[in-house]
Design a protein around this motif. Structure first.
Motif, PDB file in Angstrom:
ATOM      1  N   ALA A 146      70.624  78.706   0.385  1.00 58.87           N
ATOM      2  CA  ALA A 146      70.767  78.577   1.843  1.00 58.87           C
ATOM      3  C   ALA A 146      69.712  79.418   2.562  1.00 58.87           C
ATOM      4  O   ALA A 146      69.062  78.953   3.520  1.00 58.87           O
ATOM      5  N   ARG A 147      69.510  80.635   2.134  1.00 58.94           N
ATOM      6  CA  ARG A 147      68.524  81.510   2.783  1.00 58.94           C
ATOM      7  C   ARG A 147      67.107  80.963   2.599  1.00 58.94           C
ATOM      8  O   ARG A 147      66.270  81.061   3.509  1.00 58.94           O
ATOM      9  N   THR A 148      66.844  80.399   1.423  1.00 58.11           N
ATOM     10  CA  THR A 148      65.519  79.806   1.192  1.00 58.11           C
ATOM     11  C   THR A 148      65.297  78.621   2.124  1.00 58.11           C
ATOM     12  O   THR A 148      64.212  78.475   2.722  1.00 58.11           O
ATOM     13  N   ARG A 149      66.307  77.764   2.256  1.00 57.82           N
ATOM     14  CA  ARG A 149      66.172  76.614   3.163  1.00 57.82           C
ATOM     15  C   ARG A 149      65.944  77.086   4.604  1.00 57.82           C
ATOM     16  O   ARG A 149      65.172  76.488   5.354  1.00 57.82           O
ATOM     17  N   TRP A 150      66.638  78.149   4.976  1.00 52.18           N
ATOM     18  CA  TRP A 150      66.459  78.692   6.337  1.00 52.18           C
ATOM     19  C   TRP A 150      65.012  79.150   6.540  1.00 52.18           C
ATOM     20  O   TRP A 150      64.396  78.848   7.563  1.00 52.18           O
ATOM     21  N   LEU A 151      64.485  79.861   5.566  1.00 52.93           N
ATOM     22  CA  LEU A 151      63.118  80.376   5.695  1.00 52.93           C
ATOM     23  C   LEU A 151      62.092  79.257   5.736  1.00 52.93           C
ATOM     24  O   LEU A 151      61.011  79.420   6.301  1.00 52.93           O
ATOM     25  N   PHE A 152      62.432  78.110   5.158  1.00 49.37           N
ATOM     26  CA  PHE A 152      61.532  76.959   5.214  1.00 49.37           C
ATOM     27  C   PHE A 152      61.849  76.037   6.385  1.00 49.37           C
ATOM     28  O   PHE A 152      61.349  74.916   6.448  1.00 49.37           O
ATOM     29  N   GLY A 153      62.707  76.497   7.303  1.00 50.57           N
ATOM     30  CA  GLY A 153      62.925  75.787   8.553  1.00 50.57           C
ATOM     31  C   GLY A 153      64.013  74.753   8.536  1.00 50.57           C
ATOM     32  O   GLY A 153      64.161  73.997   9.498  1.00 50.57           O
ATOM     33  N   ASN A 154      64.839  74.686   7.467  1.00 52.42           N
ATOM     34  CA  ASN A 154      65.899  73.675   7.402  1.00 52.42           C
ATOM     35  C   ASN A 154      67.241  74.348   7.685  1.00 52.42           C
ATOM     36  O   ASN A 154      68.028  74.640   6.788  1.00 52.42           O
ATOM     37  N   ALA A 155      67.499  74.597   8.973  1.00 55.15           N
ATOM     38  CA  ALA A 155      68.692  75.340   9.371  1.00 55.15           C
ATOM     39  C   ALA A 155      69.978  74.562   9.099  1.00 55.15           C
ATOM     40  O   ALA A 155      71.015  75.154   8.774  1.00 55.15           O
ATOM     41  N   GLU A 156      69.941  73.238   9.226  1.00 54.51           N
ATOM     42  CA  GLU A 156      71.149  72.437   9.013  1.00 54.51           C
ATOM     43  C   GLU A 156      71.615  72.524   7.558  1.00 54.51           C
ATOM     44  O   GLU A 156      72.795  72.754   7.280  1.00 54.51           O
ATOM     45  N   ASP A 157      70.685  72.335   6.628  1.00 54.71           N
ATOM     46  CA  ASP A 157      71.037  72.471   5.210  1.00 54.71           C
ATOM     47  C   ASP A 157      71.494  73.891   4.904  1.00 54.71           C
ATOM     48  O   ASP A 157      72.436  74.104   4.133  1.00 54.71           O
ATOM     49  N   ALA A 158      70.827  74.870   5.499  1.00 53.49           N
ATOM     50  CA  ALA A 158      71.180  76.267   5.254  1.00 53.49           C
ATOM     51  C   ALA A 158      72.619  76.542   5.674  1.00 53.49           C
ATOM     52  O   ALA A 158      73.374  77.225   4.954  1.00 53.49           O
ATOM     53  N   ALA A 159      73.025  76.024   6.841  1.00 51.25           N
ATOM     54  CA  ALA A 159      74.389  76.247   7.322  1.00 51.25           C
ATOM     55  C   ALA A 159      75.413  75.613   6.388  1.00 51.25           C
ATOM     56  O   ALA A 159      76.445  76.221   6.057  1.00 51.25           O
ATOM     57  N   ALA A 160      75.148  74.383   5.926  1.00 57.25           N
ATOM     58  CA  ALA A 160      76.086  73.699   5.032  1.00 57.25           C
ATOM     59  C   ALA A 160      76.209  74.431   3.701  1.00 57.25           C
ATOM     60  O   ALA A 160      77.312  74.572   3.147  1.00 57.25           O
ATOM     61  N   LEU A 161      75.097  74.911   3.192  1.00 59.63           N
ATOM     62  CA  LEU A 161      75.129  75.637   1.921  1.00 59.63           C
ATOM     63  C   LEU A 161      75.822  76.986   2.081  1.00 59.63           C
ATOM     64  O   LEU A 161      76.509  77.453   1.166  1.00 59.63           O
ATOM     65  N   ALA A 162      75.675  77.624   3.236  1.00 63.00           N
ATOM     66  CA  ALA A 162      76.358  78.897   3.483  1.00 63.00           C
ATOM     67  C   ALA A 162      77.872  78.704   3.505  1.00 63.00           C
ATOM     68  O   ALA A 162      78.625  79.557   3.009  1.00 63.00           O
TER      69      ALA A 162
END
Length: 657
Positions: free
Chosen positions: A615-631
């Motif tokens: 999730a944190r990796t996706r956030w750092l690459f700009g994919n906030a939606e995926d990051a939230a779901a994975l969190a």
């Protein structure tokens, strides 16, 4: 899985229906040529494949022929390896292991502590343990894997480990220039083994097919072991035995034709029986010997089928009916296809009958088929009748070995039945076997993801080992219980692991497990202190390096995390892969090598730390939606749950941009 019966007479010079071992080399006859040829190929090639049908004597040739022949050479000869774990070691005491790697290295290096094997690949371990001559030059390492067909049998619980292990073998042959690997495999799995040789190239590899004994070699195998025993089959009797086993007889006893070879397993079985039945000096008539051979083979078949049926909880009559119907009227060489054609007989039962050397598998037009081990058995089928045969069990230690093999194949029920049978057969006061059995039951439950049952069996084993004053075993079992509590009770895990460390203060794997428990209990600095202490004493400890690298990535210390993680085999660990990807992303979104888990691994993950790292990796690459779901998934994960100190990070990602 090989299941063998030893001869009834322990003084017999014949091994009966079990393979020869290295200690049997003085009574191993008839294979001098084959032993020399395989030894030569093994020394000259990086990978050699010894193949042949079940019961043809591959294991015997390796252990009693080839290994003794090379033992005096200037080589580093490892004991023959196998794919079954040591029952006495609780597998839950270590982080997830590749079961095949652990089993192989444990058999190659039996005196090595299991915790020293933990986390190492085959290549890493061979590099650490390579031997040199007195001038410091590396010695050739001759390593063998017996019964390698276990690596190519379908086993859903272990499929990921199996594929990774095959990659490790190729990496080891390529990366360790002094390694000479010998694979011993059944004929019907040869094509699968040859896929490994294709990855290495023809110049590196050799194959050798082992056939049955010709008449001359069979006579040597029959007469040679009798030297010095005061008992002998005269030349005429030995010839009668060998020729009788070459003769195909009709159900009425008439001779049909004569084969050119003798099956080694049947020869040993019959000779062991006649050793008991015939006087020391005798002249046996042909008709009398035919009846004696028939009786020996019929009793063996009846006992084997009854035992297989009991092992698999089937009616003996059902197995016998199938066996007679499948093979009684079938011409020699005409195979019975496995699969839908035999719905009443599971594949595990077919393999067990093959392991008993009644039938052998082969590929026929791309389909796995089974045929009689030798046409001499055609006449015996008609003599089986309907009365149940005797069930003959080996002693408790052998039952535990059978359980280990069943566990390696992923047959948890059969493994459990073997262990329970061993426990019932234990004599009063046989505490060591009982402790080992309880530990193995814990391993079976652990493999089946039954943590509560595994904990109960491990604690029972610990009590017995405590009575035996085996402090090492008790410490390992407490470590296993501690690791099992990581998912549900971090504080309890810390308590169990501190008790384990008290008993094993210098065991790096137990200390690393304690560090992991401290991290999951929210004691970050205490966890890092334990890991730093382990690595100050053993800077190459892979489990400690991986664990510290993962924690440092979670703490945002990217460079330190990368420094640790680049020194371990990340491909074997989704948690390490996710930590590596996170550390790279923290260095900057421009990093080209993201090394993320694939979608299948992410979808299957139930690890809070792994999901949060992704999730944190996706956030750092700009994919906030995926990051939230994975969190969200990370907070709900249970294997293991998210440590308390990471919940704030997860909740922050769940809020979105």
């Amino acid at each position: 899985m090989n299941s063998y019966s030893a001869p009834d007479d322990p003084a017999s010079p014949y091994v009966g229906n079990r393979p020869f071992n290295t200690a049997d080399r003085e009574i191993f006859f008839g294979r001098d040529r084959e032993a020399g040829e395989v030894a030569g190929l093994w020394k000259r090639h990086r990978l050699t494949v010894l193949h042949g049908s079940a019961g043809v004597g591959k294991t015997s040739l390796l252990r009693a022929g080839v290994v003794p022949l090379l033992s005096g050479d200037a080589v580093d000869m490892l004991p023959p390896g196998h794919m079954a774990n040591r029952a006495v070691f609780p597998m839950a005491a270590m982080p997830e292991q590749n079961l095949f790697t652990f089993a192989l290295l444990s058999s190659w290096y039996p005196s090595e502590s299991p915790t020293r094997i933990s986390g190492l690949s085959v290549l890493d371990f061979l590099r650490k343990h390579g031997r040199t001559d007195r001038f410091g030059a590396p010695l050739p390492t001759l390593a063998a894997i017996d019964q390698a067909e276990l690596l190519f049998r379908d086993s859903d619980p272990h499929e990921r480990h199996r594929r990774r292990f095959l990659d490790e073998l190729v990496d080891a042959v390529i990366g360790q220039p002094h390694l000479h690997l010998l694979l011993v495999v059944r004929e019907d799995h040869l094509d699968e083994v040859l896929t490994l040789t294709e990855r290495l190239g023809e110049d590196w590899c050799a194959t050798y097919m082992l056939g049955s004994l010709d008449r001359s070699a069979a006579l040597d195998a029959a007469r040679g072991p009798l030297d010095g025993t005061g008992h002998s089959f005269d030349t005429e009797t030995a010839e009668l035995i060998v020729d009788e086993l070459r003769t195909i007889r009709t159900p009425r006893g008439y001779a049909g034709r004569t084969t050119s070879t003798v099956d080694p397993s049947l020869l040993q079985l019959v000779c062991a029986r006649l050793w008991m039945d015939l006087p020391a000096e005798t002249n046996v008539q042909a008709g009398e010997l035919t009846l004696a051979v028939d009786q020996a083979l019929a009793e063996f078949c009846a006992q084997a089928l009854a035992t297989v049926a009991a092992d698999h909880r089937m009616a003996t009559s059902a197995v016998r009916t199938w066996f007679r119907g499948a093979f009684a009227e079938r011409p020699p060489g005409d195979g019975v296809a496995a699969g839908p054609q035999t719905p009443a007989i599971p594949d595990a039962v077919l393999r067990a009958v093959e392991d008993r050397h009644l039938i052998r598998g082969r590929l026929q037009a791309g389909t796995r088929c089974y045929e009689l081990q030798h046409p001499r058995l055609i006449r015996i089928i008609d003599q089986l009748g309907d009365s149940p045969g005797p069930i003959r069990r080996p002693g408790p230690p052998a039952r535990l070995r059978a359980a280990e093999l069943a566990l390696a194949e992923g047959d948890f029920d059969l493994a459990r039945r073997h262990v329970e049978g061993a426990m019932r057969a234990c004599v009063t006061g046989d505490l060591a076997v009982l402790a080992e059995a309880e530990c193995l039951l814990g391993n079976i439950a652990h493999e089946g993801n039954h943590a509560d049952k595994a904990t109960s069996h491990y604690l029972s084993a610990a009590k017995i080992f405590e009575a035996l004053q085996n402090t090492t075993a008790v410490g390992q079992l407490l470590a296993a219980v501690g690791r099992l509590k990581l998912d549900t009770m971090a504080a309890g895990a810390v308590q169990e692991l501190r008790a384990a460390v008290d008993r094993l203060p210098n065991d790096r794997t137990v200390q690393t497990a304690l560090a992991q428990a401290l991290w999951h209990a929210g004691q970050t600095q205490a966890a890092l202190a334990v890991l730093n202490d382990v690595l100050s004493r053993d800077g190459d400890a892979p489990d400690a390096l991986r664990m510290r690298g993962e924690i440092l990535a979670d703490l945002g210390e990217a460079e330190s995390a990368l420094r640790d993680l680049r020194r371990v085999d990340r491909a074997a660990w989704p948690s390490a892969q996710a930590a590596w990807a996170l550390a790279l992303a923290m260095r900057g979104p421009g990093e080209s090598d993201r090394q993320e888990l694939d979608d299948a691994q992410i979808n299957a993950a139930d690890s809070g730390p792994v999901l949060l790292r992704v999730a944190r990796t996706r956030w750092l690459f700009g994919n906030a939606e995926d990051a939230a779901a994975l969190a969200v998934r990370a907070v709900a994960a249970t294997h293991p749950p998210l440590p308390p100190q990471l919940h704030h990070e997860a909740r922050s990602l769940m809020k979105g941009p």
